[in-house]
Design an enzyme around this catalytic site. Structure first.
Site, PDB file in Angstrom:
ATOM      1  N   TYR A  46      -1.230   3.973 -10.980  1.00  0.00           N
ATOM      2  CA  TYR A  46      -2.021   3.299  -9.956  1.00  0.00           C
ATOM      3  C   TYR A  46      -3.477   3.770  -9.881  1.00  0.00           C
ATOM      4  O   TYR A  46      -4.243   3.228  -9.087  1.00  0.00           O
ATOM      5  CB  TYR A  46      -1.341   3.476  -8.585  1.00  0.00           C
ATOM      6  CG  TYR A  46       0.055   2.881  -8.553  1.00  0.00           C
ATOM      7  CD1 TYR A  46       0.249   1.504  -8.678  1.00  0.00           C
ATOM      8  CD2 TYR A  46       1.188   3.686  -8.418  1.00  0.00           C
ATOM      9  CE1 TYR A  46       1.530   0.956  -8.668  1.00  0.00           C
ATOM     10  CE2 TYR A  46       2.461   3.144  -8.398  1.00  0.00           C
ATOM     11  CZ  TYR A  46       2.627   1.785  -8.532  1.00  0.00           C
ATOM     12  OH  TYR A  46       3.889   1.228  -8.523  1.00  0.00           O
ATOM     13  N   PRO A  76       4.134  -1.142   1.331  1.00  0.00           N
ATOM     14  CA  PRO A  76       4.504   0.267   1.393  1.00  0.00           C
ATOM     15  C   PRO A  76       3.969   1.122   0.245  1.00  0.00           C
ATOM     16  O   PRO A  76       3.933   0.680  -0.904  1.00  0.00           O
ATOM     17  CB  PRO A  76       6.043   0.246   1.369  1.00  0.00           C
ATOM     18  CG  PRO A  76       6.423  -1.109   0.916  1.00  0.00           C
ATOM     19  CD  PRO A  76       5.307  -2.030   1.308  1.00  0.00           C
ATOM     20  N   ASN A  77       3.569   2.310   0.626  1.00  0.00           N
ATOM     21  CA  ASN A  77       3.120   3.366  -0.307  1.00  0.00           C
ATOM     22  C   ASN A  77       1.735   3.137  -0.901  1.00  0.00           C
ATOM     23  O   ASN A  77       1.223   4.006  -1.607  1.00  0.00           O
ATOM     24  CB  ASN A  77       4.155   3.592  -1.430  1.00  0.00           C
ATOM     25  CG  ASN A  77       5.496   4.012  -0.883  1.00  0.00           C
ATOM     26  OD1 ASN A  77       5.569   4.972  -0.112  1.00  0.00           O
ATOM     27  ND2 ASN A  77       6.555   3.297  -1.214  1.00  0.00           N
ATOM     28  N   HIS A  96      -1.049  -7.270  -7.803  1.00  0.00           N
ATOM     29  CA  HIS A  96      -0.419  -5.991  -8.136  1.00  0.00           C
ATOM     30  C   HIS A  96      -1.402  -5.188  -8.967  1.00  0.00           C
ATOM     31  O   HIS A  96      -1.995  -5.723  -9.915  1.00  0.00           O
ATOM     32  CB  HIS A  96       0.871  -6.190  -8.932  1.00  0.00           C
ATOM     33  CG  HIS A  96       1.878  -6.976  -8.164  1.00  0.00           C
ATOM     34  ND1 HIS A  96       2.604  -6.428  -7.137  1.00  0.00           N
ATOM     35  CD2 HIS A  96       2.234  -8.278  -8.230  1.00  0.00           C
ATOM     36  CE1 HIS A  96       3.367  -7.362  -6.614  1.00  0.00           C
ATOM     37  NE2 HIS A  96       3.169  -8.499  -7.248  1.00  0.00           N
ATOM     38  N   SER A 116      -0.620  -2.700 -10.957  1.00  0.00           N
ATOM     39  CA  SER A 116      -0.020  -2.527 -12.287  1.00  0.00           C
ATOM     40  C   SER A 116       0.534  -3.875 -12.775  1.00  0.00           C
ATOM     41  O   SER A 116       0.645  -4.818 -11.992  1.00  0.00           O
ATOM     42  CB  SER A 116       1.118  -1.497 -12.203  1.00  0.00           C
ATOM     43  OG  SER A 116       2.171  -1.997 -11.383  1.00  0.00           O
ATOM     44  N   ARG A 172      -0.286   9.085  -5.399  1.00  0.00           N
ATOM     45  CA  ARG A 172       0.901   8.439  -5.935  1.00  0.00           C
ATOM     46  C   ARG A 172       0.732   8.065  -7.410  1.00  0.00           C
ATOM     47  O   ARG A 172      -0.152   7.258  -7.747  1.00  0.00           O
ATOM     48  CB  ARG A 172       1.061   7.170  -5.097  1.00  0.00           C
ATOM     49  CG  ARG A 172       2.089   6.254  -5.545  1.00  0.00           C
ATOM     50  CD  ARG A 172       2.026   4.950  -4.793  1.00  0.00           C
ATOM     51  NE  ARG A 172       3.251   4.254  -5.091  1.00  0.00           N
ATOM     52  CZ  ARG A 172       3.415   2.962  -5.001  1.00  0.00           C
ATOM     53  NH1 ARG A 172       2.429   2.209  -4.574  1.00  0.00           N
ATOM     54  NH2 ARG A 172       4.552   2.434  -5.311  1.00  0.00           N
ATOM     55  N   ARG A 225       6.842  -3.165 -16.798  1.00  0.00           N
ATOM     56  CA  ARG A 225       7.457  -1.930 -16.279  1.00  0.00           C
ATOM     57  C   ARG A 225       8.988  -2.081 -16.243  1.00  0.00           C
ATOM     58  O   ARG A 225       9.551  -2.783 -17.063  1.00  0.00           O
ATOM     59  CB  ARG A 225       6.847  -1.619 -14.907  1.00  0.00           C
ATOM     60  CG  ARG A 225       5.323  -1.372 -15.001  1.00  0.00           C
ATOM     61  CD  ARG A 225       4.726  -1.052 -13.661  1.00  0.00           C
ATOM     62  NE  ARG A 225       5.334   0.158 -13.099  1.00  0.00           N
ATOM     63  CZ  ARG A 225       5.182   0.535 -11.823  1.00  0.00           C
ATOM     64  NH1 ARG A 225       4.440  -0.190 -11.006  1.00  0.00           N
ATOM     65  NH2 ARG A 225       5.764   1.635 -11.388  1.00  0.00           N
ATOM     66  N   ALA A 243       6.614  -2.652  -3.099  1.00  0.00           N
ATOM     67  CA  ALA A 243       8.049  -2.710  -3.437  1.00  0.00           C
ATOM     68  C   ALA A 243       8.744  -3.919  -2.805  1.00  0.00           C
ATOM     69  O   ALA A 243       9.749  -4.415  -3.343  1.00  0.00           O
ATOM     70  CB  ALA A 243       8.733  -1.417  -3.006  1.00  0.00           C
ATOM     71  N   ASN A 276      -0.563  -7.680  -1.531  1.00  0.00           N
ATOM     72  CA  ASN A 276       0.153  -6.840  -2.488  1.00  0.00           C
ATOM     73  C   ASN A 276       1.372  -6.334  -1.722  1.00  0.00           C
ATOM     74  O   ASN A 276       1.275  -5.348  -0.975  1.00  0.00           O
ATOM     75  CB  ASN A 276      -0.714  -5.677  -2.973  1.00  0.00           C
ATOM     76  CG  ASN A 276       0.023  -4.826  -3.997  1.00  0.00           C
ATOM     77  OD1 ASN A 276       1.238  -4.954  -4.165  1.00  0.00           O
ATOM     78  ND2 ASN A 276      -0.696  -3.956  -4.684  1.00  0.00           N
ATOM     79  N   GLU A 295      -1.180 -13.391  -4.692  1.00  0.00           N
ATOM     80  CA  GLU A 295      -0.426 -12.138  -4.857  1.00  0.00           C
ATOM     81  C   GLU A 295      -1.184 -11.220  -5.825  1.00  0.00           C
ATOM     82  O   GLU A 295      -1.697 -11.698  -6.844  1.00  0.00           O
ATOM     83  CB  GLU A 295       0.948 -12.493  -5.440  1.00  0.00           C
ATOM     84  CG  GLU A 295       1.852 -11.330  -5.749  1.00  0.00           C
ATOM     85  CD  GLU A 295       3.135 -11.784  -6.480  1.00  0.00           C
ATOM     86  OE1 GLU A 295       3.194 -12.937  -6.977  1.00  0.00           O
ATOM     87  OE2 GLU A 295       4.062 -10.969  -6.560  1.00  0.00           O
TER      88      GLU A 295
HETATM   89  C1  DQA Z   1       2.807  -2.685  -7.015  1.00  0.00           C
HETATM   90  C2  DQA Z   1       3.982  -2.813  -8.010  1.00  0.00           C
HETATM   91  C3  DQA Z   1       5.317  -2.659  -7.296  1.00  0.00           C
HETATM   92  O1  DQA Z   1       6.388  -2.792  -8.219  1.00  0.00           O
HETATM   93  C4  DQA Z   1       5.404  -1.280  -6.664  1.00  0.00           C
HETATM   94  O2  DQA Z   1       6.606  -1.150  -5.944  1.00  0.00           O
HETATM   95  C5  DQA Z   1       4.227  -0.968  -5.803  1.00  0.00           C
HETATM   96  C6  DQA Z   1       2.891  -1.386  -6.230  1.00  0.00           C
HETATM   97  C7  DQA Z   1       1.442  -2.684  -7.746  1.00  0.00           C
HETATM   98  O3  DQA Z   1       0.448  -2.839  -7.041  1.00  0.00           O
HETATM   99  O4  DQA Z   1       1.374  -2.508  -8.962  1.00  0.00           O
HETATM  100  O5  DQA Z   1       4.357  -0.274  -4.808  1.00  0.00           O
HETATM  101  O6  DQA Z   1       2.838  -3.790  -6.147  1.00  0.00           O
END
Ligand code: DQA
Length: 143
Positions: free
Chosen positions: A22, A9-10, A99, A101, A17, A106, A76, A73, A97
């Site tokens: 990011y 998501p997102n 990410h 960030s 965003r 964080r 959330a 990825n 996996e």
């Molecule tokens: C994320 C890190 C997650 O905590 C966050 O909710 C995301 C992006 C990242 O790619 O850094 O949506 O997975």
């Protein structure tokens, strides 16, 4: 070698965003980066993005017999989804996996990943480059 790349998501909101976290590049740029990284190692890849947990679970289940590995990825859902972790464990494809960030640097709630115990490796805090490292890792693991 055929890889399934899943973005949660997102991530479709990249560029808009929280660019300070990011980056300024958008989701199209991420997809182009991923396709180039797969091409570099001679792998075919399909990229799937969804904002819905069940759709991601369905996609993971459908990957069985069609893909040699998964780069995910979970965004959330990393921190909340037993269902996605269970689906990855069920299909048991080599999974990495990613990410963008560094989730360890964080908020405290981001430090726990349900996917990490199932993943062969986690790359975080390297932006788009994390996807390239994940694709390379899976390509090397297969050869
Ligand atoms: C994320 C890190 C997650 O905590 C966050 O909710 C995301 C992006 C990242 O790619 O850094 O949506 O997975």
């Amino acid at each position: 070698m055929k890889l399934l790349i899943i973005n949660g998501p997102n991530l479709n909101m990249l560029g808009i965003r929280e660019p300070q976290i990011y980056g300024k590049e958008d989701y199209r740029a991420l997809c182009a980066f991923i396709n180039a990284a797969a091409e570099e190692v001679g792998a075919a890849c399909e990229i799937f993005q969804s904002n819905h947990e069940g759709a991601i679970v369905d996609k993971i289940q459908e990957s069985l017999g069609h893909f040699d590995g998964i780069v995910i990825n979970p965004a959330a859902y990393t921190h909340t989804s037993v269902a996605i972790a269970d689906a990855l464990a069920a299909v048991a494809l080599p999974t990495v996996e990613v990410h963008l960030s560094d989730i360890n640097e964080r908020e405290a709630f981001r430090r726990h990943s349900f996917v990490a115990p199932i993943a062969k490796k986690t790359f975080m805090g390297k932006g788009f480059e994390g996807y390239r490292l994940a694709i390379r890792f899976l390509a090397q693991a297969q050869s």
